[in-house]
Design a protein around this motif. Structure first.
Motif, PDB file in Angstrom:
ATOM      1  N   MET A  99       0.834  -1.204   0.000  1.00 23.31           N
ATOM      2  CA  MET A  99       0.000   0.000   0.000  1.00 23.31           C
ATOM      3  C   MET A  99       0.867   1.251   0.000  1.00 23.31           C
ATOM      4  SD  MET A  99      -3.244   0.985   0.284  1.00 23.31           S
ATOM      5  CE  MET A  99      -4.165   2.461   0.737  1.00 23.31           C
ATOM      6  N   GLY A 100       1.901   1.285   0.824  1.00 19.59           N
ATOM      7  CA  GLY A 100       2.715   2.482   0.975  1.00 19.59           C
ATOM      8  C   GLY A 100       3.480   2.836  -0.282  1.00 19.59           C
ATOM      9  N   VAL A 101       4.097   1.860  -0.921  1.00 19.65           N
ATOM     10  CA  VAL A 101       4.859   2.130  -2.149  1.00 19.65           C
ATOM     11  C   VAL A 101       3.936   2.648  -3.248  1.00 19.65           C
ATOM     12  CG1 VAL A 101       6.197   1.044  -3.994  1.00 19.65           C
ATOM     13  CG2 VAL A 101       6.700   0.492  -1.610  1.00 19.65           C
ATOM     14  N   SER A 102       2.761   2.038  -3.387  1.00 18.01           N
ATOM     15  CA  SER A 102       1.812   2.479  -4.416  1.00 18.01           C
ATOM     16  C   SER A 102       1.406   3.927  -4.201  1.00 18.01           C
ATOM     17  CB  SER A 102       0.567   1.582  -4.399  1.00 18.01           C
ATOM     18  OG  SER A 102       0.902   0.235  -4.652  1.00 18.01           O
ATOM     19  N   THR A 103       1.203   4.306  -2.955  1.00 21.49           N
ATOM     20  CA  THR A 103       0.774   5.669  -2.647  1.00 21.49           C
ATOM     21  C   THR A 103       1.873   6.680  -2.930  1.00 21.49           C
ATOM     22  OG1 THR A 103      -0.686   4.806  -0.930  1.00 21.49           O
ATOM     23  CG2 THR A 103      -0.166   7.149  -0.843  1.00 21.49           C
ATOM     24  N   VAL A 104       3.092   6.380  -2.528  1.00 20.36           N
ATOM     25  CA  VAL A 104       4.201   7.304  -2.758  1.00 20.36           C
ATOM     26  C   VAL A 104       4.422   7.515  -4.261  1.00 20.36           C
ATOM     27  CG1 VAL A 104       6.683   7.653  -2.481  1.00 20.36           C
ATOM     28  CG2 VAL A 104       5.314   6.802  -0.566  1.00 20.36           C
ATOM     29  N   VAL A 105       4.315   6.453  -5.047  1.00 16.68           N
ATOM     30  CA  VAL A 105       4.521   6.575  -6.488  1.00 16.68           C
ATOM     31  C   VAL A 105       3.486   7.501  -7.124  1.00 16.68           C
ATOM     32  CG1 VAL A 105       4.487   5.299  -8.681  1.00 16.68           C
ATOM     33  CG2 VAL A 105       5.715   4.371  -6.709  1.00 16.68           C
ATOM     34  N   ILE A 106       2.244   7.490  -6.618  1.00 15.98           N
ATOM     35  CA  ILE A 106       1.225   8.403  -7.150  1.00 15.98           C
ATOM     36  C   ILE A 106       1.699   9.845  -7.038  1.00 15.98           C
ATOM     37  CG2 ILE A 106      -1.103   9.343  -6.751  1.00 15.98           C
ATOM     38  CD1 ILE A 106      -1.981   6.523  -5.980  1.00 15.98           C
ATOM     39  N   GLY A 107       2.356  10.169  -5.928  1.00 10.62           N
ATOM     40  CA  GLY A 107       2.858  11.523  -5.744  1.00 10.62           C
ATOM     41  C   GLY A 107       3.975  11.902  -6.693  1.00 10.62           C
ATOM     42  N   LEU A 108       4.528  10.925  -7.407  1.00 15.13           N
ATOM     43  CA  LEU A 108       5.627  11.193  -8.349  1.00 15.13           C
ATOM     44  C   LEU A 108       5.188  11.142  -9.810  1.00 15.13           C
ATOM     45  CD1 LEU A 108       8.325   8.926  -6.630  1.00 15.13           C
ATOM     46  CD2 LEU A 108       8.139  11.414  -6.465  1.00 15.13           C
ATOM     47  N   LEU A 109       3.923  10.804 -10.058  1.00 15.67           N
ATOM     48  CA  LEU A 109       3.460  10.592 -11.436  1.00 15.67           C
ATOM     49  C   LEU A 109       3.410  11.890 -12.241  1.00 15.67           C
ATOM     50  CD1 LEU A 109       0.464   8.093 -11.045  1.00 15.67           C
ATOM     51  CD2 LEU A 109       2.779   7.600 -11.871  1.00 15.67           C
ATOM     52  N   PRO A 110       3.820  11.838 -13.515  1.00 19.51           N
ATOM     53  CA  PRO A 110       3.571  12.965 -14.416  1.00 19.51           C
ATOM     54  C   PRO A 110       2.089  13.024 -14.781  1.00 19.51           C
ATOM     55  CG  PRO A 110       4.604  11.142 -15.592  1.00 19.51           C
ATOM     56  CD  PRO A 110       4.581  10.749 -14.146  1.00 19.51           C
ATOM     57  N   THR A 111       1.619  14.181 -15.198  1.00 18.03           N
ATOM     58  CA  THR A 111       0.199  14.379 -15.497  1.00 18.03           C
ATOM     59  C   THR A 111      -0.085  14.148 -16.986  1.00 18.03           C
ATOM     60  OG1 THR A 111       0.481  16.734 -15.945  1.00 18.03           O
ATOM     61  CG2 THR A 111       0.064  16.082 -13.651  1.00 18.03           C
ATOM     62  N   HIS A 112      -1.367  14.256 -17.334  1.00 21.34           N
ATOM     63  CA  HIS A 112      -1.793  14.090 -18.723  1.00 21.34           C
ATOM     64  C   HIS A 112      -1.127  15.112 -19.633  1.00 21.34           C
ATOM     65  CE1 HIS A 112      -4.442  14.283 -22.271  1.00 21.34           C
ATOM     66  NE2 HIS A 112      -4.780  13.042 -21.984  1.00 21.34           N
ATOM     67  N   ALA A 113      -0.932  16.319 -19.159  1.00 14.10           N
ATOM     68  CA  ALA A 113      -0.302  17.360 -19.976  1.00 14.10           C
ATOM     69  C   ALA A 113       1.146  17.022 -20.289  1.00 14.10           C
ATOM     70  CB  ALA A 113      -0.381  18.700 -19.250  1.00 14.10           C
ATOM     71  N   GLN A 114       1.773  16.177 -19.475  1.00 15.33           N
ATOM     72  CA  GLN A 114       3.184  15.853 -19.654  1.00 15.33           C
ATOM     73  C   GLN A 114       3.410  14.601 -20.493  1.00 15.33           C
ATOM     74  OE1 GLN A 114       3.785  15.907 -15.339  1.00 15.33           O
ATOM     75  NE2 GLN A 114       5.306  17.551 -15.589  1.00 15.33           N
ATOM     76  N   ILE A 115       2.594  13.554 -20.278  1.00 11.59           N
ATOM     77  CA  ILE A 115       2.833  12.289 -20.995  1.00 11.59           C
ATOM     78  C   ILE A 115       1.577  11.732 -21.662  1.00 11.59           C
ATOM     79  CG2 ILE A 115       4.815  11.655 -19.557  1.00 11.59           C
ATOM     80  CD1 ILE A 115       2.945   9.730 -18.063  1.00 11.59           C
ATOM     81  N   GLY A 116       0.515  12.514 -21.695  1.00 15.97           N
ATOM     82  CA  GLY A 116      -0.687  12.078 -22.396  1.00 15.97           C
ATOM     83  C   GLY A 116      -1.418  10.941 -21.707  1.00 15.97           C
ATOM     84  N   MET A 117      -1.936   9.990 -22.489  1.00 14.15           N
ATOM     85  CA  MET A 117      -2.785   8.915 -21.966  1.00 14.15           C
ATOM     86  C   MET A 117      -2.040   7.958 -21.048  1.00 14.15           C
ATOM     87  SD  MET A 117      -5.858   9.357 -22.687  1.00 14.15           S
ATOM     88  CE  MET A 117      -6.409   7.746 -22.091  1.00 14.15           C
ATOM     89  N   VAL A 121      -3.207   5.806 -17.160  1.00 17.35           N
ATOM     90  CA  VAL A 121      -2.909   4.370 -17.077  1.00 17.35           C
ATOM     91  C   VAL A 121      -2.022   4.080 -15.870  1.00 17.35           C
ATOM     92  CG1 VAL A 121      -1.744   2.438 -18.216  1.00 17.35           C
ATOM     93  CG2 VAL A 121      -3.207   3.976 -19.543  1.00 17.35           C
ATOM     94  N   LEU A 122      -0.972   4.886 -15.697  1.00 16.18           N
ATOM     95  CA  LEU A 122      -0.081   4.709 -14.541  1.00 16.18           C
ATOM     96  C   LEU A 122      -0.823   4.964 -13.228  1.00 16.18           C
ATOM     97  CD1 LEU A 122       3.160   6.435 -15.879  1.00 16.18           C
ATOM     98  CD2 LEU A 122       2.766   3.975 -15.550  1.00 16.18           C
ATOM     99  N   LEU A 123      -1.710   5.960 -13.241  1.00 14.11           N
ATOM    100  CA  LEU A 123      -2.509   6.239 -12.048  1.00 14.11           C
ATOM    101  C   LEU A 123      -3.376   5.037 -11.697  1.00 14.11           C
ATOM    102  CD1 LEU A 123      -3.429   8.389  -9.949  1.00 14.11           C
ATOM    103  CD2 LEU A 123      -5.220   9.024 -11.583  1.00 14.11           C
ATOM    104  N   ALA A 124      -3.976   4.426 -12.706  1.00 15.94           N
ATOM    105  CA  ALA A 124      -4.824   3.258 -12.474  1.00 15.94           C
ATOM    106  C   ALA A 124      -4.016   2.095 -11.911  1.00 15.94           C
ATOM    107  CB  ALA A 124      -5.520   2.849 -13.772  1.00 15.94           C
ATOM    108  N   LEU A 125      -2.787   1.903 -12.402  1.00 13.77           N
ATOM    109  CA  LEU A 125      -1.944   0.825 -11.888  1.00 13.77           C
ATOM    110  C   LEU A 125      -1.588   1.047 -10.420  1.00 13.77           C
ATOM    111  CD1 LEU A 125       0.486   0.239 -14.913  1.00 13.77           C
ATOM    112  CD2 LEU A 125      -1.351  -1.269 -14.120  1.00 13.77           C
ATOM    113  N   CYS A 126      -1.275   2.285 -10.078  1.00 10.20           N
ATOM    114  CA  CYS A 126      -0.987   2.587  -8.666  1.00 10.20           C
ATOM    115  C   CYS A 126      -2.217   2.374  -7.801  1.00 10.20           C
ATOM    116  CB  CYS A 126      -0.497   4.020  -8.528  1.00 10.20           C
ATOM    117  SG  CYS A 126       1.144   4.304  -9.211  1.00 10.20           S
ATOM    118  N   ARG A 127      -3.365   2.721  -8.344  1.00 10.90           N
ATOM    119  CA  ARG A 127      -4.615   2.518  -7.592  1.00 10.90           C
ATOM    120  C   ARG A 127      -4.868   1.028  -7.358  1.00 10.90           C
ATOM    121  NH1 ARG A 127      -7.686   4.356  -3.676  1.00 10.90           N
ATOM    122  NH2 ARG A 127      -9.903   4.066  -4.012  1.00 10.90           N
TER     123      ARG A 127
END
Length: 442
Positions: A99-117, A121-127
């Motif tokens: 749970m903890g690793v998944s949550t921390v990675v969400i805080g590091l994800l680039p947004t749609h404006a940066q990497i598109g679709m 997808v990455l957000l869903a994987l972390c979820r």
């Protein structure tokens, strides 16, 4: 101090450590879970799901929120298998890390404006990772408490991990309120929203330190000593305890529906349709969560005195009545009415949430209890929580808030039916073989 006094003091310290370990882990897990829920309403629609229609973006964001609930039964099966084969302590540490690793990675994800679709997808994987971790966390934390409890205080011990829910919610909401006060919207959407996700790394480190210092539960240790471990706990639950699994799933249904209507849906509807600002509504929810935290121990005390089953039946009837008042209470332009709405709803949540963990644990013998209780709880999450914000938003948008109240009433009726079908005596914490050790749940 005499030798007997020292032994009693040592035993008391051990019990306090166990209860704190069960509570601190679920606090961290629910903190992580709730910061996602809040961000799914306030942040992710704009940053990960840009669309011409804000309502569509919100629905897409809430769909990723639902993903974790579908992952939770998988987490129950995986972590439950090791929890019933290897032990509660080791499995709880692994669940917390997932749970903890998944949550921390969400805080590091680039947004749609940066990497598109790739961003959603990455957000869903972390979820999904969050769901896997929480699927293994809850059952183990409840068993850590209840399997160390005296028979007459099983609900009281079992409510300590349940307290992690309001404490975690309070912390998560408090962080977002603090960020709202300290920065403007531009800074919040640029980087401020990442702070709660990254800060969870500190909480996870604390949780790991606490859990690594506890011992295996006495009940599971007896299973090991008697060599009574089950080879495939999931198969055992599905083949030998299907009725208990079905009852457990449905008896927790209204608990999930109520909570996610009062938190995720209420926040979304209140800020998008009723004119409340984000800060206003989060403060109102914080006050409601205080009542949530207060009613959990009250319900546990009642459950130990009068039975877990009876306590939940009374709470479920009250939830049905609340569903009838859902729309009249939740209206625009009335802070007092909305506060009453949140206080009542979240207070009722505590009344049902306090005893539900202990009651679910008592539906299964020790050898498969981790798997059985976790699976029932998380299947209830799929049917009761995963789609609740989405369904409620859809119903309210097309048929008005009255339909959301009826949705809650229907869930309460299903739960009431399951509670009436629960045997008056459930498996006690020491039972591993049959009905001889069943504990009073009426």
């Amino acid at each position: 101090m005499t030798a007997a006094g020292r032994r009693e003091a040592h035993a008391g310290a051990g019990r306090r450590r166990v209860l704190f370990a069960s509570m601190v882990g679920t606090t961290i897990e629910f903190f992580d879970f709730y910061i996602y829920a809040t961000a799914a309403v306030l942040v992710f629609p704009a940053l990960f799901f840009p669309a011409a229609d804000p309502a569509s973006a919100t629905l897409q964001s809430l769909a990723t929120f639902a993903l974790a609930f579908f992952a939770r039964p998988v987490g129950s099966a995986v972590f439950g298998h090791f929890g019933d084969r290897v032990g509660r302590k080791t499995t709880l540490v692994a669940a917390l890390l997932t749970m903890g690793v998944s949550t921390v990675v969400i805080g590091l994800l680039p947004t749609h404006a940066q990497i598109g679709m790739a961003a959603p997808v990455l957000l869903a994987l972390c979820r999904l990772g969050q769901g896997l971790g929480l699927g293994g966390e809850w059952g183990g934390a409840v068993l850590l408490a209840t399997e160390n409890a005296p028979p007459e205080k099983r609900a009281w011990y079992g409510m300590f991990p349940q307290l992690g829910a309001p404490i975690g919610f309070f912390m998560a909401t408090g962080v977002f309120l603090l960020l709202t006060a300290l920065m403007d919207d531009a800074a919040f959407f640029a980087w401020g929203w990442r702070v709660p996700f990254l800060a969870s790394a500190v909480l996870v480190a604390v949780g790991l330190w606490v859990r690594l210092r506890i011992h295996e539960t006495p009940a599971f240790q007896r299973v090991l000593d008697r060599q009574e471990r089950v080879r495939l706990p999931m198969a055992e639950v599905l083949l030998r305890y299907p009725r208990a699994l079905l009852r457990g799933t449905v008896l927790a249904l209204a608990t999930f529906v109520l909570f996610y209507l009062m938190t995720v849906f209420a926040l979304s509807w209140g800020t998008s349709q009723l004119g409340y600002t984000r800060e206003q509504f989060l403060w109102l929810q914080m006050l409601g969560v205080v009542c949530f935290g207060i009613t959990i121990p009250l319900a546990a005390l009642y459950a130990d005195r009068h039975g877990r089953r009876r306590a939940m039946i009374l709470a479920t009837i009250a939830i049905f009545a609340f569903g009838l008042c859902f729309a009249p209470l939740f209206v625009a332009g009335s802070l007092g009415g909305t506060l009453l709405f949140l206080v009542l709803g979240l207070g009722l949540m505590g009344l049902t949430y306090g005893p539900v963990g202990t009651l679910l644990a008592e539906q299964f013998p020790t050898a498969v209890r981790y798997t059985g209780a976790s699976l029932a709880f998380n299947l209830a999450g799929i049917f009761g929580a995963s789609l609740a914000p989405y369904v409620a938003t859809w119903l309210a948008g097309r048929h008005g808030l009255d339909s959301v109240g009826w949705y809650l009433c229907a869930a309460a009726l299903l739960t009431l039916g399951a509670l009436l079908a629960v045997p008056r005596r459930g498996y006690g914490a020491d039972d591993v073989a049959g009905d001889a050790g069943r504990a009073h749940v009426a």
